[in-house]
Structures are given as C-alpha cells and as structure tokens.
Design a protein around this motif. Structure first.
Motif, PDB file in Angstrom:
ATOM      1  N   LEU A   1       0.838  -1.213   0.000  1.00 27.00           N
ATOM      2  CA  LEU A   1       0.000   0.000   0.000  1.00 27.00           C
ATOM      3  C   LEU A   1       0.870   1.260   0.000  1.00 27.00           C
ATOM      4  O   LEU A   1       0.570   2.230  -0.712  1.00 27.00           O
ATOM      5  N   LEU A   2       1.964   1.234   0.771  1.00 26.76           N
ATOM      6  CA  LEU A   2       2.865   2.398   0.775  1.00 26.76           C
ATOM      7  C   LEU A   2       3.485   2.588  -0.613  1.00 26.76           C
ATOM      8  O   LEU A   2       3.622   3.720  -1.093  1.00 26.76           O
TER       9      LEU A   2
ATOM     10  N   HIS B   1       3.001   6.085  -2.547  1.00 29.54           N
ATOM     11  CA  HIS B   1       4.154   6.882  -2.996  1.00 29.54           C
ATOM     12  C   HIS B   1       5.401   5.988  -3.051  1.00 29.54           C
ATOM     13  O   HIS B   1       6.004   5.694  -2.028  1.00 29.54           O
TER      14      HIS B   1
ATOM     15  N   ASP C   1       8.457   6.443  -4.101  1.00 29.13           N
ATOM     16  CA  ASP C   1       9.742   6.991  -3.634  1.00 29.13           C
ATOM     17  C   ASP C   1       9.855   6.941  -2.109  1.00 29.13           C
ATOM     18  O   ASP C   1      10.924   6.653  -1.562  1.00 29.13           O
ATOM     19  N   VAL C   2       8.747   7.240  -1.420  1.00 28.03           N
ATOM     20  CA  VAL C   2       8.768   7.180   0.042  1.00 28.03           C
ATOM     21  C   VAL C   2       9.024   5.737   0.481  1.00 28.03           C
ATOM     22  O   VAL C   2       9.817   5.474   1.385  1.00 28.03           O
TER      23      VAL C   2
ATOM     24  N   LYS D   1      10.649   3.474  -1.117  1.00 26.91           N
ATOM     25  CA  LYS D   1      12.066   3.146  -1.343  1.00 26.91           C
ATOM     26  C   LYS D   1      12.946   3.732  -0.249  1.00 26.91           C
ATOM     27  O   LYS D   1      13.862   3.072   0.238  1.00 26.91           O
ATOM     28  N   THR D   2      12.681   4.986   0.151  1.00 26.40           N
ATOM     29  CA  THR D   2      13.530   5.583   1.195  1.00 26.40           C
ATOM     30  C   THR D   2      13.296   4.924   2.553  1.00 26.40           C
ATOM     31  O   THR D   2      14.130   5.024   3.442  1.00 26.40           O
TER      32      THR D   2
END
Lengths: 256, 229
Positions: free
Chosen positions: A144-145, A149, A151-152, A154-155
């Motif tokens: 879901l994350l 988003h 990129d978020v 991945k970080t």
C-alpha cells in the motif's frame, strides 16, 4: 446439500474471498481494470484446457503470467496508456481463444463453470486462495505504501521490485482461479466489485479488507446457490450478486 | 563547528540523454537547514531524488555518518490517500508504528492525539500536512529531505508548517535538506542556501551574504524583488 454443490461452494468462497481481499489493494492503485485484460488473456489457456480436458485454472495460469509480462514490457517500451494496452491485450486474447476453442464449448471459458469443479481443483482453490490471503496480509502495508508513494517506500528501505513481484504473482494466481469461477470475461468484476462495495461502508483499513472478503464470499455463495435453484450459469449470478451488494452499499457510502 | 554529514563532489545527473545537473560541489554539515533554491526546471527535485538514491548520478556522494532519512515528497497529499478508507492510525501503520507512537508525534506537531482515529481524507489541508510531518518524524530521522512541503496548502498554512519544521529542527538538532522556489522561505528559515538555475548559474553559502540582486537575476533570469513585512 450434494457433494458437487459443496465442492462448488468451497471453491467459490475461497476464490471470491481472496480475490476481493486482493481487490482492496488493486483499488488503491486503480489497477482493478488490469484484471480484465488478464482474464481475457487467460481465455486461450482455458480453451486449451477445455479441448484437452484438464483444469481451466491450470490452463489459464501460464497465459496470465505471460499476460503480466506482456503488459509490463509494453508499458515500459511504449509508454502507452493502460487503456490502449487493455484494448490490444483483450482483442489478442479473445482472438487466439476463438482460434482453438470449439464454439459449443465456449461457455465454460467465457463465464466459468464452477458447478462441475472437481476435488483437486477445490483443494487447489483452498490452498492457493489461503496462500494469497496470507502473503498479501503480511505484505499489505508495504504494498500500500508503494501504491501511495513509491519513492517514500524506497527511502523506507522497502524492496519495491520484490513486493511488486509478490503483488503481480498474487494477481496472476487469483485471475487464473477466477477464470474457473466466473470465466475470462468477468474476472475484473470478481476483484473490483466487492472491494468497491467495501470501500463504501468502511472507515478503516482493517474494516476495508475484512468487509471486502465477506462481500466476496457472500457473492460467491449466493450466486452458486441461486445457480442450483435456477439452473442458470453460476459465474454471471456470482457477479450479479456482488453488483447487488454494491448497489445496496451506495446509500450508506462513507466515502465523502 | 559541526561535523560534515554529506559531501558532494563533481555531482551530475543525466535524464533521457540530457544533462540536468553537472559539476555540482557542496557539503551539508550536521544541524544545517539547507535550502535548495531555484526556478521550476532547474533540477532541484532531481538533485534531491538522486541524493536519496532514487535516480542514478555521476560523481561522488559521501555520507560521513550513516543517515537516517525522513522524506516528505512533493505530491503526497490527500488526493493520494483518498481512494482508500485510511485513518491517521492506518497511515502510521504503513510504517508499522504503534498508535501510541503515532500520538506522541502528532502531539509534537501540535495536533490533538485523538485525531489518530480520524479519516485522513477528512483532515483539513493544514492538519494533513502537519500529520505528514509527524509521520516523517516518527521514523526517527537525523536528516529530513523536504520537497516543496507546502505546495498543497495556502500561504498561512505553509508558513505554519515551516515554523513548525524550524521549531522541531532546533529542538531535535536535525539536519534539513529543503527544496523550494520560494525566496521568502530561504530568508526566514534557512542557515544555508544552494542555488540552481536553468542557465548554469549557481551559488552556495549563507543566504544574507550571497543572495545579492545580481545573483538572483542570474538564477531566475529576471529581476526578483523580495518583499519583507
């Protein structure tokens, strides 16, 4: 209750319940529509299964996996909109299916044939349906994350490729099973409608997943029982039942 | 004198065979509030995303200490979560945080703790942005990457969010890497500024020392006036 009806109900409940739960994630990525072309791409596999007399789901599975790879590659290479890819994949799948499929046997591939499901297919539905629910449940927050988003995600250290693979594999399994229940034409509805109905009445993520699963199970049970009473095909009745559940949730929609 | 946290040397990014950034050199020291300033298309977000490892780059990027990164991206707003029935508690759950931890961070950003049970889509724009700041802080970062964090809210709400970030930056001793095209933010909140422009002009230093009218004209390609109140 006859032995055959019990098998049909057990298969239907496991397939529809797990499809609906997976559908809650697909709704977040506006990907419910992808189940449509995948279902259509499963048709050639279903056609082969009917011609050579083996399980429709088993025939559908490699074609669905192929479909996922084709859509993924086409999207990367052509940057075409998903709607355009849907049209291409849909037409190709249906065209190939009708090259092989004897027209008098087309019904099972197009609208499913859960009323004749055997013990091994029932066991496969139980095992694979449960597997998908367990795997998706454990990966739910991460997928879901990624959907919200990437990129978020991945970080936060989430392995996006791994979870996309898990997600797409789950879709492939569910679509292959879904072809047995509602046929190649309506698998998208199996995934999308109970999830959409659940969204109407849910306030939290927990309620969303549980309600979608329940709506999926209720649709399958209702459709299959109605099919034995009316002697009409179960697939369309399952989808019709989920459509009625969706309509019933509209007046109490909590969306906005 | 604070220690260097990040050192960037001869840094470049090429996208679709077009160089977007090249020959960039700067350092980020611990506790610095660095704002990357520049007009649209100058490569600010590209720089931030490449520092996060999301886009490949050339040159050197050396972390002198292991970073714990918090990232508040552009475009993460209520529209992104509107498709799902998500409460604030569910949003904290996406990072596998317990509700009690969520409440602690919500209160840190000046929100009532019981907001955790509300639907995220039902919060006001300002409340949602504060909630996102709390959500980012909940990962216990030592460096925050912010990409235009106030674009989705009005001017007053945006100023409140920046004041909040500045307060938390001072209280927690964070390092901040902020991207904006808003010159006022640089003067009001930043200790250092890195300017990028579409025309290759750059500057790096303390805002009041280096942001002269001539430098701003070079960066934005036109006369820029700053209105102070």
């Amino acid at each position: 209750m006859t032995y055959q009806l019990a098998l049909s109900l057990i298969s239907g409940i496991f397939i529809a319940g797990s499809a609906a739960y997976l559908g809650t994630l697909m709704l977040s990525r506006k990907m419910a529509v992808i189940a449509g072309p995948l279902g259509h791409l499963a048709l050639p596999g279903a056609a082969l299964a009917i011609v050579y007399g083996f399980s429709i789901s088993l025939g559908a599975f490699p074609f669905v996996v192929l479909g996922i790879i084709v859509i993924w590659l086409l999207e990367i290479r052509t940057k075409l909109a998903m709607e355009a890819l849907t049209a291409i994949v849909f037409a190709t799948g249906v065209a190939i299916a009708f090259l092989f499929l004897p027209i008098d046997k087309a019904e099972a591939a197009l609208v499913g044939d859960i009323s004749k499901v055997g013990i091994y297919d029932t066991l496969a539905s139980m095992v694979l349906g449960t597997l998908v629910v367990v795997i998706i449940n454990r990966s739910y927050s991460k997928i879901l994350l990624i959907n919200i988003h990437e990129d978020v995600a991945k970080t936060e250290g989430i392995d996006v490729k791994l979870y996309n693979l898990i997600y797409l594999s789950s879709i492939a399994i569910i679509v292959a099973l879904g072809v047995d229940l509602v046929g190649g034409l309506m698998t998208a509805a199996l995934v999308a409608i109970p999830a959409a109905a659940a969204r109407n009445v849910s306030r939290t993520l927990g309620q969303f997943g549980a309600t979608a699963g329940l709506f999926g199970i209720a649709s399958a049970a209702l459709g299959i029982v109605l099919s034995t009473i009316t002697a009409l095909p179960a697939g369309p009745l399952v989808i019709l039942a989920s459509g009625i559940i969706f309509l019933a949730t509209v007046p109490v929609s909590r969306a906005w | 004198m604070n220690d260097i946290l990040l050192e960037v040397k001869d840094f470049g990014v090429t996208l679709d065979n077009t160089p977007v950034l090249s020959g960039l050199n700067f350092t980020v020291t611990e506790g610095e509030f660095l704002t990357v300033l520049g007009p649209n298309g100058s490569g600010k977000t590209v720089l931030l995303r490449s520092l996060l490892g999301l886009i490949p780059h050339t040159g050197e990027m050396n972390w002198h200490k292991k970073p714990r990164i918090g990232y508040l991206p552009q475009g993460l707003n209520q529209v992104s979560v509107r498709d799902m029935p998500l409460t604030v508690k569910d949003i904290f759950g996406l990072k596998e945080l317990k509700p009690a931890e969520g409440v602690t961070f919500l209160e840190l950003v000046g929100l009532e703790g019981d907001i955790i049970n509300k639907r995220a889509g039902h919060l006001s724009g300002g409340e949602f942005q504060r909630m996102l700041v709390a959500w980012v802080l909940a990962s216990h970062p030592n460096i925050l990457f912010l990409d235009e964090p106030t674009t989705a809210i009005d001017v007053a709400g945006g100023e409140t969010v920046y004041s909040l970030i500045k307060e938390i930056w001072q209280r927690k001793g964070l390092t901040i890497f902020n991207v904006t095209h808003d010159l006022n933010i640089v003067y009001a909140h930043s200790t250092h500024v890195l300017c990028l422009s579409r025309f290759g002009h750059r500057c790096y230093g303390i805002p009041k020392e280096i942001l002269t009218p001539d430098v701003l004209r070079d960066i934005y390609g036109a006369e820029v006036k700053l209105y102070t109140h």
